[in-house]
Write a protein that holds these residues in place. Structure first.
Motif, mmCIF file in Angstrom:
data_model
loop_
_atom_site.group_PDB
_atom_site.id
_atom_site.type_symbol
_atom_site.label_atom_id
_atom_site.label_comp_id
_atom_site.label_asym_id
_atom_site.label_seq_id
_atom_site.Cartn_x
_atom_site.Cartn_y
_atom_site.Cartn_z
ATOM 1 N N ASP A 99 0.880 -1.200 -0.103
ATOM 2 C CA ASP A 99 -0.100 0.079 -0.109
ATOM 3 C C ASP A 99 0.742 1.329 -0.063
ATOM 4 O O ASP A 99 0.616 2.261 -0.755
ATOM 5 N N PHE A 100 1.982 1.162 0.732
ATOM 6 C CA PHE A 100 2.713 2.444 0.607
ATOM 7 C C PHE A 100 3.560 2.868 -0.470
ATOM 8 O O PHE A 100 3.552 3.966 -0.846
ATOM 9 N N TYR A 101 3.802 1.590 -1.240
ATOM 10 C CA TYR A 101 4.730 2.048 -2.578
ATOM 11 C C TYR A 101 3.665 2.529 -3.595
ATOM 12 O O TYR A 101 3.841 3.298 -4.504
ATOM 13 N N ILE A 102 2.233 1.879 -3.346
ATOM 14 C CA ILE A 102 1.242 2.191 -4.272
ATOM 15 C C ILE A 102 0.887 3.971 -4.098
ATOM 16 O O ILE A 102 0.680 4.750 -5.060
ATOM 17 N N PHE A 108 6.737 -3.177 -7.901
ATOM 18 C CA PHE A 108 7.506 -3.558 -6.781
ATOM 19 C C PHE A 108 6.340 -3.974 -5.736
ATOM 20 O O PHE A 108 6.419 -4.919 -4.954
ATOM 21 N N ALA A 109 5.326 -3.114 -5.753
ATOM 22 C CA ALA A 109 4.172 -3.222 -5.015
ATOM 23 C C ALA A 109 3.523 -4.771 -5.101
ATOM 24 O O ALA A 109 3.212 -5.271 -4.248
ATOM 25 N N GLU A 110 3.322 -5.002 -6.374
ATOM 26 C CA GLU A 110 2.802 -6.251 -6.727
ATOM 27 C C GLU A 110 3.707 -7.463 -6.263
ATOM 28 O O GLU A 110 2.899 -8.479 -5.888
ATOM 29 N N CYS A 111 4.950 -7.388 -6.349
ATOM 30 C CA CYS A 111 5.759 -8.459 -6.063
ATOM 31 C C CYS A 111 5.833 -8.472 -4.468
ATOM 32 O O CYS A 111 6.296 -9.471 -4.080
#
Length: 635
Positions: free
Chosen positions: A200-203, A562-565
């Protein structure tokens, strides 16, 4: 008509006896108060004084100067005086004479001071006069200038950004944000909150970068999928409610430690920057760790725009951003890389005892990390002969503009620039390794340097109007002016790169303004490192891709990947069918939203607790109204 001289002035009286000698007018008065008159005024050698000096022995009457050697005694009431010039003391009483004898002699003219008393006087030199060449600096940096990490590895925009926003920093921000959200819920705030994760933070950060590339009038327009917006992102990655809840709860420091720091307010232990310290200290450390500046560096102020009611807010009339928080920044002059900075919190005890201008420069120059032989460029706010001498003793050269009223600036007017000097006229004066220069451009420019000669024949291009036509003309210029114009703009270059695609947003919290600014610094420094890597590889095909806008687009895309990974290994199954679900609520009160179909049909706004889990649209579903079925049938 006769004239009578008294201590108060001259009186005119009528008389018929012109041959009378000096006689007393009032015989009953004492000798001290006697008033005398003159007779026999027809004598051509006799002159009546027109005034009586009150200054005693200060000045001699020019009418009496020729008779100073004659013996003239005071005439008594019964004496027969010859028709000679009377003494000036004749018209003064004894009390007045006694007072003036006691008065100290007055010297109105000071003795002239000879030049030999203070040594040879300084003199400004012309540009034709030869100046001694200062000893060149030996450049010995602490590390090799440029990127200091492994440049042979493959570095993406996200991996460079993570040098400044490391995993430890991100985890600390996530934990502090979760703790702050829980505190807000306990305080009675009504909002939906789910535990913040790395994904959530990277999104969240990708959406912030997206808002710096695409501008709309209102933040809610980013989630509109109708024309003319048609934005698939960020709505397909994070709902607006989720984004706003993270934004409201965002916190950089531990809330419990914040409360402990607030208890120390109005004491020496209180830290005004505690709420940004976890990220602030790590960003400064990362900026110094992963890049070594080249020889030319500059120091200047930087403003974070804000009009909040905060005592740290400052006003800078010469800056594009007038109101905001002030930072003192050291930047590389050639690239604009922000290498060191600190936030100005107001007047406090100086670390050097020399004032803000001196201490701010010394605090930004950690000599153990920086090295020796650097050339520092500053403006007139920092320039002082004391600072330049101290830095010169540490093998740091300096150059900058200086005020003529600065302590230590030569005040001699010998061979100074004339008031109407021609453009290009130069005057210079040297005191050891300190060089002071005056140069006439459109106005007078004053410089101070420890690394330049006065004039080496260089010129600068200026547009001059001659005969009603604008022409480009070469004008002689000092070496210090040319180098200053070339290398002083390091911080200005950093400001320009930040302002092109800034992530700054309006906020009621001052520490959130610094979170946005730290993201800007990390993004710009990452972009500069990315360009440096392309130069080292000497790949013409990849060098052309070093575009700031493309870099930020690629950075946001890699953040989403990166968020999905970072999703857990066994994620819950995603709903594939349209099914009604109830909104979650943090308390017993059921959350309700306005029905989308009723709103589009023009009916009165109706709230419903049900939404479609696939379409994420609130729809009515009751015994009297089934907007859920009609909505999906219409699709």
């Amino acid at each position: 008509m006769k004239k009578v001289f008294t201590a108060e002035g001259v009186l005119d009286i009528l008389t018929t006896d012109n041959s009378a000698n000096l006689f007393p007018i009032d015989s009953s008065s004492d000798e001290e108060d006697l008033v005398y008159s003159y007779g026999n005024t027809s004598d051509p050698d006799f002159e009546i004084p027109t005034s009586v000096s009150d200054d005693g022995d200060d000045e001699e009457d020019p009418q009496l100067s020729g008779q100073a050697s004659s013996s003239t005694s005071r005439v008594g009431p019964c004496s027969s005086a010859s028709p000679a010039q009377p003494h000036p003391d004749l018209f003064q009483c004894k009390d007045t004479q006694k007072k003036r004898k006691q008065k100290a002699p007055h010297t109105s003219v000071r003795p002239k001071r000879h030049r030999s008393d203070s040594g040879p006087e300084e003199q400004w030199h012309n540009r034709e006069d030869e100046d001694q060449k200062p000893q060149p600096l030996r450049f010995v940096p602490a590390r090799m200038p440029g990127p200091t990490f492994d440049t042979t590895s493959s570095w993406s925009p996200l991996s460079l950004f993570q040098l400044f926003f490391s995993s430890s920093v991100v985890c600390a921000l996530i934990d502090n944000t979760n703790a702050n959200a829980a505190r807000r819920l306990r305080a009675g705030r009504k909002f939906i909150w789910k535990e913040l994760t790395v994904k959530d933070f990277y999104i969240f950060m990708a959406i912030i970068i997206f808002t710096s590339l695409v501008r709309v009038h209102h933040a809610s327009d980013y989630w509109r999928k109708s024309w003319p917006y048609n934005f698939s992102f960020p709505g397909d990655k994070m709902t607006r409610c989720r984004f706003e809840s993270i934004l409201w709860s965002l916190h950089l420091s531990n809330p419990q430690e914040d409360e402990e720091n607030e208890k120390k307010k109005n004491t020496s232990e209180y830290d005004r920057l505690f709420k940004i310290k976890p990220l602030y200290t790590d960003i400064v450390t990362a900026c110094q760790t992963y890049f070594q500046p080249r020889q030319k560096i500059s120091i200047d102020e930087q403003m974070v725009a804000s009009k909040a009611r905060n005592s740290m807010k400052r006003y800078q009339k010469d800056k594009p951003t007038k109101w905001g928080y002030k930072l003192f920044v050291l930047a590389d002059s050639s690239t604009g890389y922000t290498w060191n900075f600190f936030i100005y919190t107001g007047k406090n005890l100086s670390t050097t005892g020399q004032g803000l201008r001196y201490s701010s420069v010394m605090d930004l120059l950690p000599f153990s990390l920086l090295g020796k032989g650097y050339m520092l460029f500053v403006d007139h706010f920092y320039t002082s002969p004391t600072l330049f001498k101290d830095l010169s003793s540490k093998n740091i050269g300096c150059c900058g503009t200086i005020r003529k009223t600065c302590v230590g600036f030569p005040q001699t007017t010998n061979n100074d620039l004339p008031k109407k000097a021609e453009r290009g006229d130069i005057r210079w004066l040297r005191r050891g390794n300190l060089l002071f220069v005056k140069w006439m451009d459109t106005r007078e420019v004053t410089m101070c340097s420890t690394v330049h000669t006065a004039f080496s024949g260089k010129t600068i291009q200026r547009r001059v109007k001659s005969g009603g036509v604008w022409q480009t003309k070469s004008i002689p210029a000092p070496d210090s002016v040319i180098d200053y114009n070339k290398h002083m703009g390091g911080v200005d270059l950093s400001d320009a790169l930040i302002s092109y695609y800034s992530v700054q947003q309006k906020s009621m919290k001052w520490y959130k303004k610094f979170f946005y600014h730290f993201m800007d610094i990390a993004t710009v420094n990452s972009f500069i490192l990315y360009k440096e890597l392309l130069k080292l590889r000497k790949d013409p095909a990849s060098t052309g891709t070093a575009d700031h806008k493309k870099f930020k687009e690629q950075l946001a895309e890699e953040m989403l990947e990166f968020a999905e990974c970072s999703t857990p290994s066994s994620p819950p199954p995603q709903p594939l069918t349209c099914m009604p679900e109830f909104y979650e609520s943090a308390d017993d009160n059921q959350t309700r939203k306005y029905c989308r179909r009723c709103k589009d049909a023009g009916f009165a706004r109706v709230k419903t607790p049900i939404y479609c889990r696939r379409c994420q649209v609130p729809l009515c579903l009751s015994s009297t109204r089934n907007c859920f079925k009609e909505w999906h049938d219409a699709k």
